[in-house]
Design a protein around this motif. Structure first.
Motif, PDB file in Angstrom:
ATOM      1  N   PRO A  89     138.050  -3.802 109.716  1.00 20.52           N
ATOM      2  CA  PRO A  89     138.664  -4.102 111.008  1.00 20.52           C
ATOM      3  C   PRO A  89     137.606  -4.279 112.096  1.00 20.52           C
ATOM      4  O   PRO A  89     136.487  -3.756 111.975  1.00 20.52           O
ATOM      5  CB  PRO A  89     139.527  -2.866 111.293  1.00 20.52           C
ATOM      6  CG  PRO A  89     139.727  -2.215 109.972  1.00 20.52           C
ATOM      7  CD  PRO A  89     138.493  -2.506 109.170  1.00 20.52           C
ATOM      8  N   PRO A  90     137.925  -4.987 113.164  1.00 20.25           N
ATOM      9  CA  PRO A  90     136.967  -5.117 114.266  1.00 20.25           C
ATOM     10  C   PRO A  90     136.659  -3.756 114.883  1.00 20.25           C
ATOM     11  O   PRO A  90     137.476  -2.834 114.837  1.00 20.25           O
ATOM     12  CB  PRO A  90     137.693  -6.032 115.259  1.00 20.25           C
ATOM     13  CG  PRO A  90     139.148  -5.896 114.918  1.00 20.25           C
ATOM     14  CD  PRO A  90     139.195  -5.675 113.446  1.00 20.25           C
ATOM     15  N   LEU A  91     135.473  -3.645 115.447  1.00 22.42           N
ATOM     16  CA  LEU A  91     135.119  -2.432 116.164  1.00 22.42           C
ATOM     17  C   LEU A  91     135.922  -2.339 117.451  1.00 22.42           C
ATOM     18  O   LEU A  91     136.422  -3.344 117.974  1.00 22.42           O
ATOM     19  CB  LEU A  91     133.626  -2.420 116.480  1.00 22.42           C
ATOM     20  CG  LEU A  91     132.675  -2.500 115.284  1.00 22.42           C
ATOM     21  CD1 LEU A  91     131.229  -2.416 115.760  1.00 22.42           C
ATOM     22  CD2 LEU A  91     132.971  -1.415 114.276  1.00 22.42           C
ATOM     23  N   VAL A  92     136.036  -1.128 117.974  1.00 23.69           N
ATOM     24  CA  VAL A  92     136.763  -0.900 119.220  1.00 23.69           C
ATOM     25  C   VAL A  92     135.880  -0.097 120.166  1.00 23.69           C
ATOM     26  O   VAL A  92     135.262   0.895 119.749  1.00 23.69           O
ATOM     27  CB  VAL A  92     138.087  -0.138 118.982  1.00 23.69           C
ATOM     28  CG1 VAL A  92     138.784   0.144 120.314  1.00 23.69           C
ATOM     29  CG2 VAL A  92     139.009  -0.938 118.078  1.00 23.69           C
ATOM     30  N   GLU A  93     135.814  -0.534 121.408  1.00 26.32           N
ATOM     31  CA  GLU A  93     135.112   0.204 122.453  1.00 26.32           C
ATOM     32  C   GLU A  93     136.038   0.392 123.643  1.00 26.32           C
ATOM     33  O   GLU A  93     136.854  -0.486 123.956  1.00 26.32           O
ATOM     34  CB  GLU A  93     133.851  -0.541 122.894  1.00 26.32           C
ATOM     35  CG  GLU A  93     132.750  -0.591 121.850  1.00 26.32           C
ATOM     36  CD  GLU A  93     131.506  -1.291 122.353  1.00 26.32           C
ATOM     37  OE1 GLU A  93     131.547  -1.835 123.498  1.00 26.32           O
ATOM     38  OE2 GLU A  93     130.497  -1.318 121.625  1.00 26.32           O
ATOM     39  N   LEU A  94     135.907   1.540 124.295  1.00 26.54           N
ATOM     40  CA  LEU A  94     136.661   1.779 125.525  1.00 26.54           C
ATOM     41  C   LEU A  94     135.955   1.105 126.691  1.00 26.54           C
ATOM     42  O   LEU A  94     134.726   1.141 126.789  1.00 26.54           O
ATOM     43  CB  LEU A  94     136.784   3.277 125.793  1.00 26.54           C
ATOM     44  CG  LEU A  94     137.821   4.049 124.977  1.00 26.54           C
ATOM     45  CD1 LEU A  94     137.736   5.539 125.294  1.00 26.54           C
ATOM     46  CD2 LEU A  94     139.232   3.538 125.274  1.00 26.54           C
ATOM     47  N   GLY A  95     136.738   0.475 127.557  1.00 29.23           N
ATOM     48  CA  GLY A  95     136.167  -0.205 128.717  1.00 29.23           C
ATOM     49  C   GLY A  95     137.151  -0.258 129.864  1.00 29.23           C
ATOM     50  O   GLY A  95     138.195   0.409 129.852  1.00 29.23           O
ATOM     51  N   ASP A  96     136.834  -1.075 130.833  1.00 28.76           N
ATOM     52  CA  ASP A  96     137.657  -1.158 132.045  1.00 28.76           C
ATOM     53  C   ASP A  96     138.784  -2.166 131.920  1.00 28.76           C
ATOM     54  O   ASP A  96     139.714  -2.174 132.733  1.00 28.76           O
ATOM     55  CB  ASP A  96     136.775  -1.517 133.251  1.00 28.76           C
ATOM     56  CG  ASP A  96     135.747  -0.442 133.551  1.00 28.76           C
ATOM     57  OD1 ASP A  96     136.059   0.740 133.302  1.00 28.76           O
ATOM     58  OD2 ASP A  96     134.643  -0.773 134.023  1.00 28.76           O
ATOM     59  N   GLU A  97     138.693  -3.069 130.948  1.00 30.76           N
ATOM     60  CA  GLU A  97     139.756  -4.059 130.777  1.00 30.76           C
ATOM     61  C   GLU A  97     139.887  -4.437 129.312  1.00 30.76           C
ATOM     62  O   GLU A  97     138.979  -4.198 128.503  1.00 30.76           O
ATOM     63  CB  GLU A  97     139.476  -5.307 131.625  1.00 30.76           C
ATOM     64  CG  GLU A  97     138.181  -5.994 131.298  1.00 30.76           C
ATOM     65  CD  GLU A  97     137.916  -7.197 132.203  1.00 30.76           C
ATOM     66  OE1 GLU A  97     137.096  -8.043 131.812  1.00 30.76           O
ATOM     67  OE2 GLU A  97     138.534  -7.281 133.283  1.00 30.76           O
ATOM     68  N   LEU A  98     141.026  -5.027 128.972  1.00 32.81           N
ATOM     69  CA  LEU A  98     141.315  -5.401 127.597  1.00 32.81           C
ATOM     70  C   LEU A  98     140.650  -6.729 127.250  1.00 32.81           C
ATOM     71  O   LEU A  98     140.766  -7.705 127.987  1.00 32.81           O
ATOM     72  CB  LEU A  98     142.833  -5.509 127.398  1.00 32.81           C
ATOM     73  CG  LEU A  98     143.320  -5.834 125.981  1.00 32.81           C
ATOM     74  CD1 LEU A  98     143.051  -4.663 125.046  1.00 32.81           C
ATOM     75  CD2 LEU A  98     144.816  -6.167 125.997  1.00 32.81           C
ATOM     76  N   ASP A  99     139.957  -6.777 126.129  1.00 32.24           N
ATOM     77  CA  ASP A  99     139.353  -8.003 125.625  1.00 32.24           C
ATOM     78  C   ASP A  99     139.491  -7.991 124.109  1.00 32.24           C
ATOM     79  O   ASP A  99     138.820  -7.224 123.418  1.00 32.24           O
ATOM     80  CB  ASP A  99     137.877  -8.082 126.026  1.00 32.24           C
ATOM     81  CG  ASP A  99     137.205  -9.368 125.533  1.00 32.24           C
ATOM     82  OD1 ASP A  99     137.882 -10.173 124.858  1.00 32.24           O
ATOM     83  OD2 ASP A  99     136.007  -9.556 125.810  1.00 32.24           O
ATOM     84  N   LEU A 100     140.369  -8.844 123.575  1.00 31.70           N
ATOM     85  CA  LEU A 100     140.667  -8.851 122.146  1.00 31.70           C
ATOM     86  C   LEU A 100     139.732  -9.747 121.344  1.00 31.70           C
ATOM     87  O   LEU A 100     139.939  -9.938 120.143  1.00 31.70           O
ATOM     88  CB  LEU A 100     142.118  -9.286 121.916  1.00 31.70           C
ATOM     89  CG  LEU A 100     143.180  -8.406 122.585  1.00 31.70           C
ATOM     90  CD1 LEU A 100     144.579  -8.931 122.275  1.00 31.70           C
ATOM     91  CD2 LEU A 100     143.043  -6.959 122.140  1.00 31.70           C
ATOM     92  N   ALA A 101     138.709 -10.293 121.976  1.00 35.44           N
ATOM     93  CA  ALA A 101     137.689 -11.108 121.305  1.00 35.44           C
ATOM     94  C   ALA A 101     138.294 -12.276 120.533  1.00 35.44           C
ATOM     95  O   ALA A 101     137.734 -12.731 119.536  1.00 35.44           O
ATOM     96  CB  ALA A 101     136.840 -10.236 120.374  1.00 35.44           C
TER      97      ALA A 101
END
Length: 706
Positions: free
Chosen positions: A191-203
């Motif tokens: 599965p793709p990696l996941v990082e926490l951030g300020d906004e959603l970006d599904l790449a």
């Protein structure tokens, strides 16, 4: 001139081939550190070949001319015709002849290999070797695929529940099919990696059009628990009032059953996965499996018709079967991941899901420090105190240093083979995951040379362990090892060792929370700029903090201690671990087995990525055998542990007469073996054997001892 000639030795991460001057072709996986020899009578001259002619994915290919290829061991071989239809399979003692034609020969070796050839084929296997003959010298295209699988992208999400749902929904984009064949581990991508951030970006990632969604309330705990099921079904997670599995056919299934949400999701995943394993026998791999034969009369399912139906229709049929009908036949699950339901835990989800782990967010209890738990002997005295009178500890200080700021947690364990903890605190009876370790594993540096083992003994009184493990590591003739032994290093010398590239460090000596004891003082691993060690065993007292520092600065996984350990028990654990690791067991199952061999086994803990192996297993899985005497006969129980080459859905077969393929990997039983049959089985590979309550090794058990 080098003894290896031919193609590039592989500067990148893809598999490559070497052509020894003595003949044959060696396939090398520089990331997973695997290699496999295809022997030929003559020296071959490999030439680069296209990968486009293969019906199955390969990373690299070469063409050679030869009349036959011999394998160093018997592996599962499948031959397919020009259209990909299966023609035959071969295992031990096989003999198959096929007329002239265009064939794909699939080899389930330590590196996945495919042969493309246009000629007659004869397959001949003994108990230990296999030969593939082509009648006369002909062109053979050899393709290799690594089992190492990289995530396609990194998804960024906020801690908002709906954003988390959309991030987890991208996991299904890694599936290579939504047919029942996705139950094979090689057809489930990372599965793709996941990082926490300020906004959603599904790449730009989207799940497949599987026709399935999972509705959930805005509850972080539910999202974490549902992630493996969503991934396996290629399903979207969407907001809803109640947890439901919905299909576009109108079918729906309550995910909050009588046992509660967590257990219902777990059962749903296990049931769908298992029935996929049975249904896929009607597809590209029509192999008869034990579990289908045992259940087919009770299920009354038309698997051939099921195979061609949509996923939604398959789910409706699967989930109509009572779980109790299947329960006794379900495969032993590899891993349960116990997760603290915090936003940061989502970053570990892709790695747990890649193992198709069961995710639990159940209750945990605070546990006492194992150093003060007071494991007792029969007379009521603590074992450690009793044994201390006969052995010294490996502590760098005068007495046990309890680490009061550490919180010990004990997750509620289940019956999976392995347990992992994701969260704050130090787990009891589970490995300690660290996100840095998994990221380091993905970035592992390719190495084309020998497997590097560094043994450091910083106390001359502990030479007993050093001498033994120096003999154990690298005793396998088919694998090249480069073993370095260091003694009584200074802080500068140990720093250089820890910073240098090596596959495995076996450290013997004194450690405390402040550092490694060296000839001129202590080295604190938290001060290191980088660590070049992939995996390690810090066989010393209180090595947990120093081990976690190694993980933080570049290591992938290791085994550490939580408190003081007696030298005699550390030697026992060190010996056992060295043999298990040398046999190809990953860190986590190696420690699970070794713990039972010592009264201080519970003081040892896996940190980082416990799936890492330092050597490839002789077969696809690392195997543990249990032998019980039954009069003049013997009952064998066979347990197979997954390695980086396998995963949930791998087929396992003990190579005995009339053996069957099994989906399960534990407690495969063969009863009523004669002494000769058992000795023949022992000769196939060097495996750990539990017999008469003791751990032995199959290569060291003589017929007169049975």
């Amino acid at each position: 001139m080098s003894e290896l000639d031919g193609l590039s030795r592989g500067a990148g991460k893809e598999p490559f081939f070497e052509a020894p001057q003595s003949g044959g072709l060696v396939a090398v996986d520089p990331i997973e550190r695997h290699r496999y020899m295809l022997s030929t009578r003559e020296r071959v001259q490999p030439k680069p070949a296209t990968t486009e002619d293969f019906r199955f994915p390969v990373d690299t290919a070469v063409s050679v001319r030869t009349e036959a290829i011999s394998l160093p061991s018997v592996v599962s071989v499948h031959v397919r015709d020009e259209e990909g239809a299966p023609l035959c399979e071969a295992e031990h003692f096989a003999f198959e002849e096929l007329p002239a034609g265009r064939y794909t020969v699939e080899l389930s070796a330590p590196i996945k290999l495919y042969l493309l050839v246009e000629s007659p084929i004869t397959l001949h296997a003994t108990a230990e070797t296999m030969r593939i003959e082509f009648g006369e010298e002909t062109a053979v295209v050899v393709g290799a695929r690594s089992h190492h699988d990289q995530p396609a992208a990194t998804v960024t999400t906020t801690s908002d529940s709906e954003d988390l749902m959309r991030a987890v929904s991208t996991f299904g984009s890694a599936l290579k099919t939504v047919s029942p064949e996705r139950s094979f581990p090689t057809l489930r991508g990372h599965p793709p990696l996941v990082e926490l951030g300020d906004e959603l970006d599904l790449a730009g990632l989207e799940p497949p059009d599987s026709g399935v969604v999972i509705e959930l309330p805005a509850d972080r705990r539910m999202i974490l628990i549902a992630a493996p099921l969503a991934y396996y079904l290629g399903a979207r997670l969407v907001p809803g009032d109640e947890p439901l599995l919905r299909a576009d056919t109108g079918f729906q299934y309550d995910l909050d059953g009588p046992l509660g949400f967590e257990r219902t999701v777990e059962r749903t995943l296990k049931q769908v996965f298992f029935l996929d394993c049975l249904t896929r026998t009607e597809g590209l791999s029509p192999v008869a499996v034990h579990e289908r034969g045992a259940l087919e009369g009770d299920l009354e399912l038309d698997f051939a018709a099921l195979y061609d139906r949509s996923l939604a229709d398959q789910l409706e049929t699967y989930l109509a079967v009572p779980f109790e009908t299947l329960e006794a036949h379900l495969p032993k699950w590899k891993l349960t991941t116990h997760v603290e339901p915090t936003a940061s835990s989502v970053e570990m989800l892709p790695f747990a899901v890649n193992d198709l782990a069961i995710v639990r967010c159940g209750e945990t209890t605070n546990a006492p420090n194992p150093a003060t738990a007071g494991v007792m002997e029969g007379d009521g005295a603590p074992i450690a105190e009793s044994a201390r009178r006969e052995s010294f500890t490996r502590s760098a200080s005068s007495g046990t240093v309890v680490q009061p700021e550490d919180t010990f947690v004990e997750p509620e364990l289940d019956d999976s083979l392995e347990q992992m903890w994701v969260g704050e605190g130090t787990p009891v009876n589970a490995s300690k995951a660290a996100i840095e370790a998994y990221r380091h594993h993905l970035d592992r540096t390719p190495t084309a040379g020998d497997i590097g083992i560094t043994v450091v003994c910083n106390d001359a009184t502990m030479d007993e362990e050093r001498d033994f493990i120096n003999e154990v590591y690298g005793e396998r003739d088919e694998l090249p090892f480069d073993i370095t032994v260091e003694r009584e290093l200074t802080t500068a010398e140990l720093k250089a060792v820890l910073s240098s590239r090596t596959d495995f460090l076996h450290y013997i000596g004194h450690v405390d929370p402040e550092g490694f004891e060296c000839a001129d003082g202590k080295l604190d691993a938290t001060t290191l700029e980088s660590v070049g060690v992939d995996a390690f065993l810090l066989n010393a007292c209180q090595s947990y903090r120093q081990g976690m520092a190694l993980i933080e600065h570049g290591a992938i996984g290791g085994i550490v201690t939580l408190s003081d350990v007696l030298n005699c028990e550390a030697v026992r654990i060190g010996r056992t671990l060295a043999r298990l690791l040398n046999c190809g067991f990953p860190l986590r199952p190696a420690l699970d087995i070794a713990r039972d061999e010592s009264i201080m086994g519970e003081e040892y803990l896996v940190v980082g990525d416990g799936t890492l192996s330092i050597a490839q297993a002789e077969s696809l899985t690392a195997n543990l055998l249990h032998i019980e005497r039954n009069g003049d006969l013997f009952d064998l129980t066979f347990s197979a542990y997954h390695t980086s080459r396998t995963g949930m859905g791998t087929l396992v077969i003990p190579y005995l007469d009339n053996s069957e393929y099994h989906i399960s990997t534990e407690d495969i039983q063969e009863k009523g073996l004669t002494k000769d049959e058992l000795m023949d089985f022992f000769s196939l590979s060097d495996d750990p054997v539990k017999i008469d309550g003791k751990l032995r090794w199959s290569s060291q058990i003589g017929a007169d001892e049975l």
